[in-house]
Design a protein around this motif. Sequence first.
Motif, PDB file in Angstrom:
ATOM      1  N   GLU A 557       0.853  -1.187   0.000  1.00 39.24           N
ATOM      2  CA  GLU A 557       0.000   0.000   0.000  1.00 39.24           C
ATOM      3  C   GLU A 557       0.884   1.230   0.000  1.00 39.24           C
ATOM      4  O   GLU A 557       1.804   1.342   0.836  1.00 39.24           O
ATOM      5  N   ALA A 558       0.656   2.149  -0.924  1.00 39.32           N
ATOM      6  CA  ALA A 558       1.423   3.382  -1.024  1.00 39.32           C
ATOM      7  C   ALA A 558       0.835   4.423  -0.078  1.00 39.32           C
ATOM      8  O   ALA A 558      -0.351   4.738  -0.158  1.00 39.32           O
ATOM      9  N   LEU A 559       1.677   4.960   0.823  1.00 43.14           N
ATOM     10  CA  LEU A 559       1.250   5.933   1.831  1.00 43.14           C
ATOM     11  C   LEU A 559       2.131   7.170   1.713  1.00 43.14           C
ATOM     12  O   LEU A 559       3.369   7.080   1.778  1.00 43.14           O
ATOM     13  N   VAL A 560       1.503   8.330   1.556  1.00 46.45           N
ATOM     14  CA  VAL A 560       2.244   9.556   1.302  1.00 46.45           C
ATOM     15  C   VAL A 560       2.718  10.188   2.614  1.00 46.45           C
ATOM     16  O   VAL A 560       2.014  10.144   3.627  1.00 46.45           O
ATOM     17  N   ARG A 561       3.934  10.751   2.596  1.00 46.14           N
ATOM     18  CA  ARG A 561       4.501  11.490   3.724  1.00 46.14           C
ATOM     19  C   ARG A 561       5.019  12.837   3.215  1.00 46.14           C
ATOM     20  O   ARG A 561       5.442  12.955   2.061  1.00 46.14           O
ATOM     21  N   TRP A 562       4.980  13.860   4.079  1.00 48.53           N
ATOM     22  CA  TRP A 562       5.459  15.200   3.734  1.00 48.53           C
ATOM     23  C   TRP A 562       6.741  15.456   4.512  1.00 48.53           C
ATOM     24  O   TRP A 562       6.725  15.534   5.738  1.00 48.53           O
ATOM     25  N   LEU A 563       7.861  15.588   3.792  1.00 51.42           N
ATOM     26  CA  LEU A 563       9.150  15.895   4.409  1.00 51.42           C
ATOM     27  C   LEU A 563       9.348  17.407   4.357  1.00 51.42           C
ATOM     28  O   LEU A 563       9.960  17.966   3.435  1.00 51.42           O
ATOM     29  N   ILE A 570       5.821  15.385   8.349  1.00 47.53           N
ATOM     30  CA  ILE A 570       4.450  15.716   8.742  1.00 47.53           C
ATOM     31  C   ILE A 570       3.566  14.542   8.349  1.00 47.53           C
ATOM     32  O   ILE A 570       3.523  14.148   7.180  1.00 47.53           O
ATOM     33  N   PRO A 571       2.863  13.941   9.313  1.00 46.71           N
ATOM     34  CA  PRO A 571       2.050  12.748   9.009  1.00 46.71           C
ATOM     35  C   PRO A 571       0.855  13.102   8.135  1.00 46.71           C
ATOM     36  O   PRO A 571       0.389  14.248   8.121  1.00 46.71           O
TER      37      PRO A 571
END
Length: 784
Positions: A557-563, A570-571
């Motif tokens: 499953e592809a889960l996006v994260r903000w660096l 940032i979750p």
Amino acid sequence: MLFMNRLQTRIFGFFVLLLIAVQAFSFWMAYYSYNKLEKQQLDNRMSVAEKVFRSEFDNRNHYLSIFAETAAKDFGLKEIFIDGEQKSFLIALNNHRGRIGANMAMAISKDGKVIGQLVNEMNDAGKSKVKIGSEQGTHTALMLEQSMADFDSLYRLDGKIYQLRFATLKSGSTTIGWVGFGFVVDSNLASLMEDQTGLPTGFALSSELTPPQFLAHSGIDIASNIKAVLGSFLQKGTENEDYLLWSLPLGQLGNQSLYAYMYLPRADVLKALQKQWWRQLWLVLLMLPVSLFAAFGISGSITKPIMRLIEQAKFIAQGNYDAKVKPSSTLELAQLAHEFTEMQTAILSREKKIVHQAFHDTLTNLPNRNELERLVSEWIQNGSHVIVCLLNIRRLTDVNVTLGHMVGDEVIKEVGHRLENMNNVDLVCRLSGDEYALALKDFDDVGISTLLQRIQLQMAKRYCYQDVSLHLQLTVGVSILKSNLGLSQLLQQANTAMQHAKANKLDFVIYDPKIDQHTLETFELVNALTSAIENNELVLFYQPKLCLEKKKVVQVEALVRWLHPQKGTIPPDVFIPIAEKTGQMNTLSRWVIIAAIKQYHKWRSEGIELSIAVNISAENLKDSEFCQWLLNTVEQLKMPVSALTLEITEDAVVEDPESAIMQLSHWRDRGLKLSIDDFGTGYSSLGQLKQLPVHEIKIDRSFIQHLMSNDEDKIIVNSTLELAHNLGLSVVAEGVENLETLEWLTEHNCEMAQGFYLSRPIPEDELAQWLLSSHFSYIKPKIH
């Protein structure tokens, strides 16, 4: 005297005539009901017994079929079957037989040879003993593959008849034989059926040419006269006036049919009914004088108060609305006095109602904002320490949309009722649709957290309305009185705390000035999100999904994260709601899909074959352009549709079911695999689930994490698995955190699982290393 009491005499005469008519009608109805009930009692008794028998007998067949299928899937049994080691095979076959207490177990090879036959019988000492059946080692023409498909459940062996069900033993797709289990049809079964139905039960073989052969009977041996009655009934269908008779053909054995029969003397059924009839008759006769005496008393009790009410007119004329009526013997003007009394009561009632409505909520009957302002302002003026809590019912909008506003109103009333019953709460108010306020006077600040936890526990109790079970939850914001604060400032602070609790998915938050700063940070993130997508500050993490049948990882499953360059990682639960509210969800989803497709091609070049699941939001489903863009992108970037799964939450479908189903159907028609995410946490109906054009559902982690310690979760998950499989859907379980949970899901035929027990979401470069080291790896990657 009769003239003075003429009203009472008329009332008494009316009651006498009415009671005589009622008693006569009751007697006639009792007699009519007795005759009707007599026939219904006979019909119902046999009808109920028949349904119970059919259900019990069919359940035994079904149970044998299911167990035979289970045994046929036993890898160990098939391995011994193929090896041909007879002793070990008989031991394994007997172990399976013993699990269900079957009276016979039987295994047949492809060429029709009985390679295993075990019979459990009682010896002379009354103990159970297992022996090899007489057909062991022989060939039987019955076990040809075509015969097996039409095999009846009855089987005769050594003079006994068995309920027998077979299942096919397969090695791969090749049939290697059959295995079956059976229960003997004997007096024990007849006694069991009598216990279930309450009727003497037995079994007999019969044909048109030969008299019935009685095989087994419940209780003591059947009497000869009853045998004659049953024989005539089984052979010719002849009814009998003295007995209720029933028979059911269970199957064919040669030229004879096996019948189950039940009977009951008609007199036994009607005996209790006759006693009841006589009791009812005597009751009617005894009630007549009692009713006449009661009528006389009632007529007197009606006239006496009427005579006393005349005094009320005098008090009303004096403006005394609270005065009580004194006893009086006057009979005249009673109606006038009554009307004056009603007028007095109505005036007082309307005044109280107006005052009550001004300070109370009409739906819950709780105090409203006016009462909150009146009472709390008074507390503040008196120097009392005040705490105000704002409470919001979670997902009430979903309840209104899915189940209707009537159910929503019942939820609002139930929450108000539970809050009203809390201890140490001075005032409970309803402010708006889903919002309440609690006001505490001179309450210890330290104990506020404990009180809020008790409130959440009180709400956690299941609420059922018309067979719908709802989980009530509240989000609470708390404001504590400081110097020079008024009620409006307290409510504003409590609302800020409540909004902060909602945004961070907390049960409650006590107001702190820092919360306002957090709000400013949220606004900063709104502006930064657009540049984050443009500057590639986003990255995808991947969480493996395990195929439980193959014990191999086949999907991630592809889960996006903000660096974020300043704030760090940032979750998604922080910035995805921002994207949804600011209309950036389509841009974000497009970035995720393109990145996932590129990653798929990169893995393939390294020898890694994994399909990828991507989350789609409600905002995406509403945009027809996005739906077409997705299909075009998959085609242009040469992504196999079979390698891409779109996960959609229940809430995304509930918001606009008609539009969502249309878009999902379009995707499915183009070959995309669709999955319902977080299943069980929303309010979608079973009817909607049946209509959704999806391939799988994902059970939410809240039902999986405590699966091994919570029996209710086991029931919910097992029911969900059965429901999904019956609808032709596969199931993915989220939140698997231990081996026991993984094994339980495997045993209950769940298709896929994901969770921290397998792996947390990890970057793509770490995933390749994980595949190398994990024993769940499906295809070992080629690391360059």
